[in-house]
Design an enzyme around this catalytic site. Sequence first.
Site, PDB file in Angstrom:
ATOM      1  N   THR A  26       0.833  -1.212   0.000  1.00 23.32           N
ATOM      2  CA  THR A  26       0.000   0.000   0.000  1.00 23.32           C
ATOM      3  C   THR A  26       0.859   1.251   0.000  1.00 23.32           C
ATOM      4  O   THR A  26       0.455   2.289  -0.517  1.00 23.32           O
ATOM      5  CB  THR A  26      -0.935  -0.020   1.228  1.00 23.32           C
ATOM      6  OG1 THR A  26      -1.815  -1.121   1.076  1.00 23.32           O
ATOM      7  CG2 THR A  26      -1.759   1.244   1.342  1.00 23.32           C
ATOM      8  N   TYR A  34      -8.377   0.647  -4.151  1.00 22.48           N
ATOM      9  CA  TYR A  34      -7.041   0.986  -4.632  1.00 22.48           C
ATOM     10  C   TYR A  34      -6.282  -0.281  -4.967  1.00 22.48           C
ATOM     11  O   TYR A  34      -6.676  -1.386  -4.576  1.00 22.48           O
ATOM     12  CB  TYR A  34      -6.281   1.813  -3.578  1.00 22.48           C
ATOM     13  CG  TYR A  34      -5.782   0.996  -2.410  1.00 22.48           C
ATOM     14  CD1 TYR A  34      -6.607   0.708  -1.328  1.00 22.48           C
ATOM     15  CD2 TYR A  34      -4.480   0.493  -2.399  1.00 22.48           C
ATOM     16  CE1 TYR A  34      -6.163  -0.048  -0.268  1.00 22.48           C
ATOM     17  CE2 TYR A  34      -4.030  -0.276  -1.336  1.00 22.48           C
ATOM     18  CZ  TYR A  34      -4.874  -0.542  -0.281  1.00 22.48           C
ATOM     19  OH  TYR A  34      -4.433  -1.308   0.756  1.00 22.48           O
ATOM     20  N   SER A  52       1.374  -7.494  -0.645  1.00 19.85           N
ATOM     21  CA  SER A  52       2.135  -8.526   0.068  1.00 19.85           C
ATOM     22  C   SER A  52       1.309  -9.774   0.359  1.00 19.85           C
ATOM     23  O   SER A  52       1.841 -10.774   0.846  1.00 19.85           O
ATOM     24  CB  SER A  52       2.755  -7.968   1.348  1.00 19.85           C
ATOM     25  OG  SER A  52       1.770  -7.727   2.320  1.00 19.85           O
ATOM     26  N   GLN A  53       0.011  -9.766   0.027  1.00 21.75           N
ATOM     27  CA  GLN A  53      -0.743 -11.027   0.075  1.00 21.75           C
ATOM     28  C   GLN A  53      -0.179 -12.013  -0.955  1.00 21.75           C
ATOM     29  O   GLN A  53      -0.418 -13.212  -0.860  1.00 21.75           O
ATOM     30  CB  GLN A  53      -2.251 -10.794  -0.157  1.00 21.75           C
ATOM     31  CG  GLN A  53      -2.624 -10.132  -1.469  1.00 21.75           C
ATOM     32  CD  GLN A  53      -2.699  -8.620  -1.361  1.00 21.75           C
ATOM     33  OE1 GLN A  53      -1.785  -8.010  -0.841  1.00 21.75           O
ATOM     34  NE2 GLN A  53      -3.775  -8.022  -1.862  1.00 21.75           N
ATOM     35  N   THR A  65       1.724  -4.380   4.155  1.00 26.49           N
ATOM     36  CA  THR A  65       1.631  -4.658   5.588  1.00 26.49           C
ATOM     37  C   THR A  65       1.035  -6.034   5.905  1.00 26.49           C
ATOM     38  O   THR A  65       1.203  -6.539   7.011  1.00 26.49           O
ATOM     39  CB  THR A  65       0.798  -3.570   6.302  1.00 26.49           C
ATOM     40  OG1 THR A  65      -0.494  -3.514   5.714  1.00 26.49           O
ATOM     41  CG2 THR A  65       1.478  -2.224   6.215  1.00 26.49           C
ATOM     42  N   ASP A  66       0.334  -6.629   4.925  1.00 28.79           N
ATOM     43  CA  ASP A  66      -0.370  -7.888   5.232  1.00 28.79           C
ATOM     44  C   ASP A  66       0.569  -8.995   5.709  1.00 28.79           C
ATOM     45  O   ASP A  66       0.250  -9.720   6.652  1.00 28.79           O
ATOM     46  CB  ASP A  66      -1.120  -8.396   3.986  1.00 28.79           C
ATOM     47  CG  ASP A  66      -2.331  -7.533   3.658  1.00 28.79           C
ATOM     48  OD1 ASP A  66      -2.639  -6.604   4.420  1.00 28.79           O
ATOM     49  OD2 ASP A  66      -2.970  -7.801   2.622  1.00 28.79           O
ATOM     50  N   LYS A 125       0.610  -7.528  12.769  1.00 33.51           N
ATOM     51  CA  LYS A 125      -0.437  -6.610  12.322  1.00 33.51           C
ATOM     52  C   LYS A 125      -1.677  -6.840  13.180  1.00 33.51           C
ATOM     53  O   LYS A 125      -2.175  -7.964  13.270  1.00 33.51           O
ATOM     54  CB  LYS A 125      -0.738  -6.839  10.838  1.00 33.51           C
ATOM     55  CG  LYS A 125      -1.653  -5.787  10.247  1.00 33.51           C
ATOM     56  CD  LYS A 125      -1.782  -5.911   8.726  1.00 33.51           C
ATOM     57  CE  LYS A 125      -2.654  -4.773   8.189  1.00 33.51           C
ATOM     58  NZ  LYS A 125      -2.792  -4.798   6.721  1.00 33.51           N
ATOM     59  N   GLU A 156      -1.618 -28.445  29.150  1.00 31.96           N
ATOM     60  CA  GLU A 156      -2.799 -29.318  29.106  1.00 31.96           C
ATOM     61  C   GLU A 156      -2.576 -30.517  28.192  1.00 31.96           C
ATOM     62  O   GLU A 156      -3.393 -31.420  28.126  1.00 31.96           O
ATOM     63  CB  GLU A 156      -4.016 -28.520  28.634  1.00 31.96           C
ATOM     64  CG  GLU A 156      -4.529 -27.538  29.666  1.00 31.96           C
ATOM     65  CD  GLU A 156      -5.865 -26.936  29.262  1.00 31.96           C
ATOM     66  OE1 GLU A 156      -6.849 -27.679  29.123  1.00 31.96           O
ATOM     67  OE2 GLU A 156      -5.908 -25.700  29.077  1.00 31.96           O
TER      68      GLU A 156
HETATM   69  N1  GLU Z   1      -2.793  -6.059   0.798  1.00 35.17           N
HETATM   70  C1  GLU Z   1      -1.850  -5.025   0.671  1.00 35.17           C
HETATM   71  C2  GLU Z   1      -0.422  -5.456   0.984  1.00 35.17           C
HETATM   72  O1  GLU Z   1      -0.148  -6.111   1.947  1.00 35.17           O
HETATM   73  C3  GLU Z   1      -2.258  -3.870   1.419  1.00 35.17           C
HETATM   74  C4  GLU Z   1      -1.833  -3.834   2.820  1.00 35.17           C
HETATM   75  C5  GLU Z   1      -0.837  -2.742   3.049  1.00 35.17           C
HETATM   76  O2  GLU Z   1       0.224  -2.664   2.437  1.00 35.17           O
HETATM   77  O3  GLU Z   1      -1.153  -1.963   3.910  1.00 35.17           O
HETATM   78  O4  GLU Z   1       0.438  -5.116   0.221  1.00 35.17           O
END
Ligand code: GLU
Length: 364
Positions: free
Chosen positions: A48, A60, A93-94, A126-127, A199, A321
Amino acid sequence: MGYFDKLKKAMSGFFPVQTREDKDAKAAESVAGPRGLPNIHVLATGGTIAGKQASAGPHYHAGEHGIEALLGAVPTVRGLANISSEQVTNIGSQDMDEKTWLKLVHRVNELLARADVDGIIITHGTDTLEETACFLDLTVPSGKPVVLVGAMRPADAVGADGPANLFDAVVVASSPDSAARGVLVAMNGNVFEARDVTKVSTTAVQAFAAPNFGPLGQVHDGRVFYWRRSDRASARQQPEFDVSGLDKLPAVGIVYGHANAPALPVTALVEAQYRGIVSAGVGNGNLYHEVLAALADAASRGIAVVRSSRVAAGPTMRGIELDDARYGFIAAGTLNPQKARVLLQLALTRTQEPGEIQKMFDYC
Ligand code: GLU
Protein backbone atom coordinates in the site's frame (compact mmCIF):
# COMPACT_ATOMS: atom_id res chain seq x y z
CA MET A 1 37.03 3.64 9.06
CA GLY A 2 33.51 3.13 7.65
CA TYR A 3 30.25 4.10 9.24
CA PHE A 4 29.65 0.78 10.93
CA ASP A 5 33.22 -0.47 11.22
CA LYS A 6 33.41 1.13 14.60
CA LEU A 7 30.24 -0.72 15.49
CA LYS A 8 31.64 -4.03 14.34
CA LYS A 9 34.56 -3.43 16.65
CA ALA A 10 32.18 -2.70 19.49
CA MET A 11 30.26 -5.86 18.63
CA SER A 12 33.27 -8.16 18.99
CA GLY A 13 32.92 -9.80 22.35
CA PHE A 14 29.61 -8.63 23.67
CA PHE A 15 27.85 -5.31 23.61
CA PRO A 16 29.44 -3.08 26.14
CA VAL A 17 27.30 -0.41 27.70
CA GLN A 18 27.87 2.68 25.59
CA THR A 19 29.31 5.68 27.31
CA ARG A 20 28.66 9.22 26.15
CA GLU A 21 32.28 9.25 24.87
CA ASP A 22 31.65 6.10 22.81
CA LYS A 23 28.61 7.71 21.22
CA ASP A 24 30.48 10.90 20.42
CA ALA A 25 33.39 8.94 18.94
CA LYS A 26 30.97 6.90 16.84
CA ALA A 27 29.22 10.00 15.60
CA ALA A 28 32.56 11.50 14.62
CA GLU A 29 33.33 8.45 12.52
CA SER A 30 30.00 8.41 10.69
CA VAL A 31 31.60 9.36 7.43
CA ALA A 32 31.24 6.41 5.07
CA GLY A 33 29.47 8.12 2.21
CA PRO A 34 29.52 11.46 0.44
CA ARG A 35 28.59 14.43 2.65
CA GLY A 36 29.51 12.42 5.76
CA LEU A 37 26.15 10.66 5.67
CA PRO A 38 25.44 6.93 5.94
CA ASN A 39 24.70 5.01 2.75
CA ILE A 40 21.24 3.50 2.89
CA HIS A 41 19.95 1.19 0.18
CA VAL A 42 16.20 0.76 -0.32
CA LEU A 43 14.76 -2.48 -1.69
CA ALA A 44 11.18 -1.94 -2.83
CA THR A 45 8.64 -4.75 -2.95
CA GLY A 46 5.33 -2.89 -3.30
CA GLY A 47 2.40 -2.78 -0.88
CA THR A 48 0.00 0.00 0.00
CA ILE A 49 2.94 2.33 0.56
CA ALA A 50 3.26 2.11 -3.24
CA GLY A 51 -0.50 1.92 -3.76
CA LYS A 52 -2.59 3.99 -6.15
CA GLN A 53 -6.12 5.03 -5.25
CA ALA A 54 -8.89 5.05 -7.82
CA SER A 55 -10.19 8.55 -8.59
CA ALA A 56 -13.32 8.03 -6.48
CA GLY A 57 -14.14 5.61 -3.71
CA PRO A 58 -12.03 3.56 -1.37
CA HIS A 59 -10.77 1.03 -3.92
CA TYR A 60 -7.04 0.99 -4.63
CA HIS A 61 -4.27 -1.22 -5.99
CA ALA A 62 -1.19 -2.02 -3.90
CA GLY A 63 2.20 -2.01 -5.62
CA GLU A 64 1.68 0.58 -8.38
CA HIS A 65 4.22 3.36 -7.76
CA GLY A 66 7.96 2.77 -8.19
CA ILE A 67 10.42 3.43 -5.40
CA GLU A 68 11.75 6.65 -6.95
CA ALA A 69 8.24 8.14 -6.74
CA LEU A 70 7.96 7.13 -3.07
CA LEU A 71 11.32 8.66 -2.25
CA GLY A 72 10.35 11.75 -4.26
CA ALA A 73 7.51 12.33 -1.79
CA VAL A 74 10.01 12.73 1.07
CA PRO A 75 12.89 14.79 -0.33
CA THR A 76 14.11 15.55 3.20
CA VAL A 77 15.47 12.00 3.54
CA ARG A 78 18.34 13.11 1.30
CA GLY A 79 19.49 15.23 4.20
CA LEU A 80 19.69 12.17 6.45
CA ALA A 81 21.50 9.68 4.23
CA ASN A 82 22.86 8.94 0.79
CA ILE A 83 19.98 6.93 -0.61
CA SER A 84 20.15 4.39 -3.40
CA SER A 85 17.29 2.11 -4.37
CA GLU A 86 16.11 -0.76 -6.50
CA GLN A 87 12.76 -2.32 -7.27
CA VAL A 88 12.82 -6.01 -6.32
CA THR A 89 9.15 -6.56 -7.15
CA ASN A 90 5.95 -4.52 -6.96
CA ILE A 91 3.18 -6.59 -5.41
CA GLY A 92 0.53 -6.55 -2.73
CA SER A 93 2.13 -8.53 0.07
CA GLN A 94 -0.74 -11.03 0.07
CA ASP A 95 1.20 -12.34 -2.95
CA MET A 96 4.53 -12.56 -1.16
CA ASP A 97 6.13 -15.95 -1.75
CA GLU A 98 9.23 -17.88 -0.77
CA LYS A 99 10.84 -17.29 -4.17
CA THR A 100 10.77 -13.55 -3.43
CA TRP A 101 11.95 -14.15 0.14
CA LEU A 102 14.96 -16.07 -1.13
CA LYS A 103 15.69 -13.40 -3.75
CA LEU A 104 15.41 -10.76 -1.03
CA VAL A 105 17.63 -12.52 1.49
CA HIS A 106 20.34 -13.16 -1.11
CA ARG A 107 20.28 -9.49 -2.11
CA VAL A 108 20.22 -8.26 1.51
CA ASN A 109 23.18 -10.42 2.47
CA GLU A 110 25.07 -9.30 -0.65
CA LEU A 111 24.44 -5.65 0.23
CA LEU A 112 25.24 -6.07 3.94
CA ALA A 113 28.64 -7.52 3.03
CA ARG A 114 29.55 -4.33 1.17
CA ALA A 115 31.59 -1.70 3.00
CA ASP A 116 29.72 1.07 1.19
CA VAL A 117 26.28 0.00 2.49
CA ASP A 118 25.48 1.05 6.05
CA GLY A 119 21.84 0.03 6.27
CA ILE A 120 18.96 -1.40 4.29
CA ILE A 121 15.30 -0.45 4.08
CA ILE A 122 12.68 -2.76 2.59
CA THR A 123 9.34 -1.26 1.58
CA HIS A 124 6.63 -3.89 1.92
CA GLY A 125 2.88 -4.43 2.05
CA THR A 126 1.63 -4.66 5.59
CA ASP A 127 -0.37 -7.89 5.23
CA THR A 128 2.63 -10.24 5.40
CA LEU A 129 5.29 -7.75 6.49
CA GLU A 130 5.78 -9.54 9.80
CA GLU A 131 6.49 -12.85 8.05
CA THR A 132 9.13 -11.34 5.76
CA ALA A 133 10.65 -9.54 8.75
CA CYS A 134 10.77 -12.81 10.69
CA PHE A 135 12.28 -14.70 7.74
CA LEU A 136 15.00 -12.08 7.24
CA ASP A 137 15.64 -11.83 10.97
CA LEU A 138 16.57 -15.51 10.95
CA THR A 139 18.63 -15.43 7.76
CA VAL A 140 20.70 -12.22 7.86
CA PRO A 141 23.31 -11.10 10.41
CA SER A 142 22.09 -8.58 12.96
CA GLY A 143 24.94 -6.09 12.55
CA LYS A 144 23.91 -3.30 10.18
CA PRO A 145 20.30 -2.11 10.40
CA VAL A 146 17.71 -3.79 8.18
CA VAL A 147 14.37 -1.99 8.46
CA LEU A 148 11.02 -2.94 6.97
CA VAL A 149 8.43 -0.27 6.39
CA GLY A 150 4.93 -0.06 4.95
CA ALA A 151 1.84 2.09 5.04
CA MET A 152 -1.85 1.66 5.61
CA ARG A 153 -3.00 4.33 3.18
CA PRO A 154 -2.09 4.43 -0.51
CA ALA A 155 0.60 6.85 -1.64
CA ASP A 156 -1.92 9.27 -3.14
CA ALA A 157 -4.55 9.09 -0.35
CA VAL A 158 -5.45 12.12 1.75
CA GLY A 159 -3.32 11.79 4.87
CA ALA A 160 -1.06 9.11 3.37
CA ASP A 161 1.11 7.62 6.12
CA GLY A 162 3.75 6.22 3.74
CA PRO A 163 5.96 9.33 3.46
CA ALA A 164 6.20 9.74 7.26
CA ASN A 165 6.88 6.04 7.74
CA LEU A 166 9.53 6.05 5.00
CA PHE A 167 11.17 9.10 6.58
CA ASP A 168 11.20 7.32 9.94
CA ALA A 169 12.65 4.18 8.34
CA VAL A 170 15.55 6.26 6.99
CA VAL A 171 16.05 7.75 10.46
CA VAL A 172 16.12 4.26 11.97
CA ALA A 173 18.38 2.72 9.31
CA SER A 174 20.80 5.67 9.56
CA SER A 175 21.21 5.48 13.31
CA PRO A 176 24.20 3.61 14.76
CA ASP A 177 21.91 2.81 17.70
CA SER A 178 19.87 0.58 15.38
CA ALA A 179 22.75 -1.84 14.79
CA ALA A 180 22.70 -5.34 16.27
CA ARG A 181 19.00 -5.29 17.08
CA GLY A 182 17.93 -7.82 14.49
CA VAL A 183 15.58 -6.92 11.67
CA LEU A 184 13.41 -3.93 12.59
CA VAL A 185 10.01 -2.62 11.54
CA ALA A 186 9.30 1.13 11.47
CA MET A 187 5.58 1.94 11.47
CA ASN A 188 3.59 4.92 12.70
CA GLY A 189 6.36 6.30 14.89
CA ASN A 190 7.22 2.97 16.53
CA VAL A 191 10.19 0.68 16.05
CA PHE A 192 9.52 -3.01 16.55
CA GLU A 193 11.66 -6.13 16.58
CA ALA A 194 10.81 -8.67 13.89
CA ARG A 195 10.18 -11.46 16.37
CA ASP A 196 7.22 -9.93 18.19
CA VAL A 197 5.70 -7.44 15.74
CA THR A 198 2.33 -8.31 14.25
CA LYS A 199 -0.44 -6.61 12.32
CA VAL A 200 -3.30 -5.92 14.72
CA SER A 201 -5.65 -3.76 12.66
CA THR A 202 -6.96 -4.26 9.14
CA THR A 203 -7.33 -0.52 8.54
CA ALA A 204 -5.90 1.76 11.28
CA VAL A 205 -2.61 3.58 10.74
CA GLN A 206 -1.59 2.21 14.14
CA ALA A 207 -1.76 -1.22 12.55
CA PHE A 208 1.21 -2.85 14.24
CA ALA A 209 1.96 -3.88 17.81
CA ALA A 210 4.36 -6.11 19.67
CA PRO A 211 1.82 -7.85 21.92
CA ASN A 212 4.26 -9.70 24.15
CA PHE A 213 7.15 -7.30 24.67
CA GLY A 214 6.12 -3.90 23.30
CA PRO A 215 8.02 -1.71 20.84
CA LEU A 216 11.80 -1.35 21.04
CA GLY A 217 11.62 2.40 20.61
CA GLN A 218 10.05 5.36 18.90
CA VAL A 219 10.94 7.96 16.30
CA HIS A 220 10.38 11.61 17.15
CA ASP A 221 11.36 14.62 15.07
CA GLY A 222 13.93 12.78 13.00
CA ARG A 223 15.56 10.91 15.89
CA VAL A 224 15.13 7.36 17.10
CA PHE A 225 14.94 6.61 20.81
CA TYR A 226 15.31 3.02 21.99
CA TRP A 227 13.85 1.96 25.31
CA ARG A 228 15.13 -1.58 25.41
CA ARG A 229 17.20 -4.17 23.52
CA SER A 230 16.21 -7.70 22.54
CA ASP A 231 18.88 -10.03 23.94
CA ARG A 232 18.16 -12.72 21.38
CA ALA A 233 18.59 -10.49 18.33
CA SER A 234 21.65 -8.79 19.76
CA ALA A 235 23.38 -12.07 20.36
CA ARG A 236 22.98 -13.06 16.73
CA GLN A 237 26.08 -11.86 14.94
CA GLN A 238 25.75 -14.56 12.30
CA PRO A 239 22.53 -15.51 10.53
CA GLU A 240 20.68 -18.21 12.43
CA PHE A 241 20.02 -20.09 9.17
CA ASP A 242 22.06 -20.16 5.98
CA VAL A 243 19.71 -20.30 2.99
CA SER A 244 22.31 -19.35 0.40
CA GLY A 245 22.16 -22.72 -1.38
CA LEU A 246 18.36 -23.03 -1.40
CA ASP A 247 15.86 -22.33 -4.17
CA LYS A 248 12.83 -23.44 -2.16
CA LEU A 249 11.77 -24.08 1.41
CA PRO A 250 10.13 -27.13 3.03
CA ALA A 251 6.34 -27.16 2.78
CA VAL A 252 4.65 -26.21 6.06
CA GLY A 253 0.93 -25.51 6.50
CA ILE A 254 -1.16 -23.89 9.23
CA VAL A 255 -4.41 -25.31 10.59
CA TYR A 256 -6.74 -22.97 12.47
CA GLY A 257 -8.35 -24.16 15.71
CA HIS A 258 -11.95 -23.58 16.74
CA ALA A 259 -14.84 -25.29 18.50
CA ASN A 260 -15.81 -28.58 16.85
CA ALA A 261 -12.84 -28.35 14.44
CA PRO A 262 -12.58 -31.12 11.83
CA ALA A 263 -9.43 -33.20 11.24
CA LEU A 264 -9.79 -32.64 7.50
CA PRO A 265 -7.25 -29.78 7.07
CA VAL A 266 -4.64 -31.87 8.92
CA THR A 267 -5.26 -35.00 6.88
CA ALA A 268 -5.19 -32.92 3.68
CA LEU A 269 -1.73 -31.58 4.56
CA VAL A 270 -0.51 -35.07 5.46
CA GLU A 271 -1.80 -36.44 2.15
CA ALA A 272 -0.14 -33.56 0.30
CA GLN A 273 3.13 -34.64 1.95
CA TYR A 274 3.77 -31.45 3.85
CA ARG A 275 6.82 -31.78 6.07
CA GLY A 276 5.46 -29.63 8.83
CA ILE A 277 2.16 -28.47 10.32
CA VAL A 278 1.63 -25.50 12.62
CA SER A 279 -1.53 -25.53 14.69
CA ALA A 280 -3.09 -22.15 15.48
CA GLY A 281 -4.75 -23.75 18.47
CA VAL A 282 -7.20 -22.36 20.99
CA GLY A 283 -6.02 -20.90 24.30
CA ASN A 284 -2.61 -22.23 25.25
CA GLY A 285 -2.39 -24.02 21.89
CA ASN A 286 -5.09 -26.54 22.79
CA LEU A 287 -6.67 -28.82 20.20
CA TYR A 288 -10.13 -30.20 19.57
CA HIS A 289 -9.85 -33.95 20.23
CA GLU A 290 -10.27 -34.96 16.55
CA VAL A 291 -7.55 -32.52 15.53
CA LEU A 292 -5.33 -33.78 18.36
CA ALA A 293 -5.70 -37.35 17.08
CA ALA A 294 -4.91 -36.28 13.49
CA LEU A 295 -1.86 -34.25 14.56
CA ALA A 296 -0.61 -37.07 16.80
CA ASP A 297 -0.90 -39.40 13.81
CA ALA A 298 0.95 -36.86 11.61
CA ALA A 299 3.77 -36.57 14.18
CA SER A 300 4.03 -40.37 14.40
CA ARG A 301 4.64 -40.37 10.63
CA GLY A 302 7.59 -37.98 11.06
CA ILE A 303 5.79 -34.74 10.19
CA ALA A 304 6.94 -31.90 12.45
CA VAL A 305 3.97 -30.58 14.42
CA VAL A 306 4.22 -27.18 16.14
CA ARG A 307 1.57 -25.97 18.54
CA SER A 308 0.99 -22.22 18.44
CA SER A 309 -2.15 -20.29 19.35
CA ARG A 310 -4.78 -18.15 17.69
CA VAL A 311 -4.69 -15.96 20.84
CA ALA A 312 -2.97 -12.62 20.23
CA ALA A 313 -0.52 -12.65 23.13
CA GLY A 314 1.23 -14.96 25.55
CA PRO A 315 3.34 -18.05 24.98
CA THR A 316 2.14 -21.46 23.89
CA MET A 317 3.77 -23.48 26.66
CA ARG A 318 5.05 -27.01 26.49
CA GLY A 319 3.21 -29.71 28.43
CA ILE A 320 0.49 -27.68 30.16
CA GLU A 321 -2.80 -29.32 29.11
CA LEU A 322 -1.18 -31.52 26.48
CA ASP A 323 1.68 -33.97 26.88
CA ASP A 324 3.89 -32.71 24.04
CA ALA A 325 6.61 -35.27 24.81
CA ARG A 326 4.11 -38.11 24.41
CA TYR A 327 2.87 -36.87 21.05
CA GLY A 328 6.21 -35.62 19.73
CA PHE A 329 4.89 -32.05 19.42
CA ILE A 330 6.85 -28.81 19.52
CA ALA A 331 5.58 -25.74 21.44
CA ALA A 332 5.90 -22.37 19.70
CA GLY A 333 6.47 -20.12 22.72
CA THR A 334 5.57 -16.54 21.82
CA LEU A 335 5.80 -17.03 18.06
CA ASN A 336 2.40 -16.57 16.46
CA PRO A 337 1.31 -19.22 13.92
CA GLN A 338 2.51 -17.37 10.82
CA LYS A 339 5.95 -16.81 12.34
CA ALA A 340 6.09 -20.33 13.75
CA ARG A 341 5.53 -21.48 10.17
CA VAL A 342 8.55 -19.45 9.01
CA LEU A 343 10.80 -20.82 11.75
CA LEU A 344 9.60 -24.37 11.13
CA GLN A 345 10.36 -24.04 7.41
CA LEU A 346 13.89 -22.95 8.26
CA ALA A 347 14.30 -25.55 11.00
CA LEU A 348 13.31 -28.29 8.56
CA THR A 349 16.21 -27.32 6.29
CA ARG A 350 18.41 -28.72 9.08
CA THR A 351 16.51 -31.45 10.88
CA GLN A 352 13.14 -33.21 11.21
CA GLU A 353 13.83 -34.21 14.82
CA PRO A 354 11.24 -32.63 17.20
CA GLY A 355 13.67 -32.29 20.12
CA GLU A 356 16.14 -30.36 17.97
CA ILE A 357 13.38 -28.21 16.52
CA GLN A 358 12.02 -27.50 20.02
CA LYS A 359 15.47 -26.15 20.96
CA MET A 360 15.33 -23.77 17.97
CA PHE A 361 11.92 -22.52 19.08
CA ASP A 362 13.20 -22.11 22.63
CA TYR A 363 16.19 -20.12 21.44
CA CYS A 364 14.85 -18.11 18.48
N1 GLU B 1 -2.79 -6.06 0.80
C1 GLU B 1 -1.85 -5.02 0.67
C2 GLU B 1 -0.42 -5.46 0.98
O1 GLU B 1 -0.15 -6.11 1.95
C3 GLU B 1 -2.26 -3.87 1.42
C4 GLU B 1 -1.83 -3.83 2.82
C5 GLU B 1 -0.84 -2.74 3.05
O2 GLU B 1 0.22 -2.66 2.44
O3 GLU B 1 -1.15 -1.96 3.91
O4 GLU B 1 0.44 -5.12 0.22
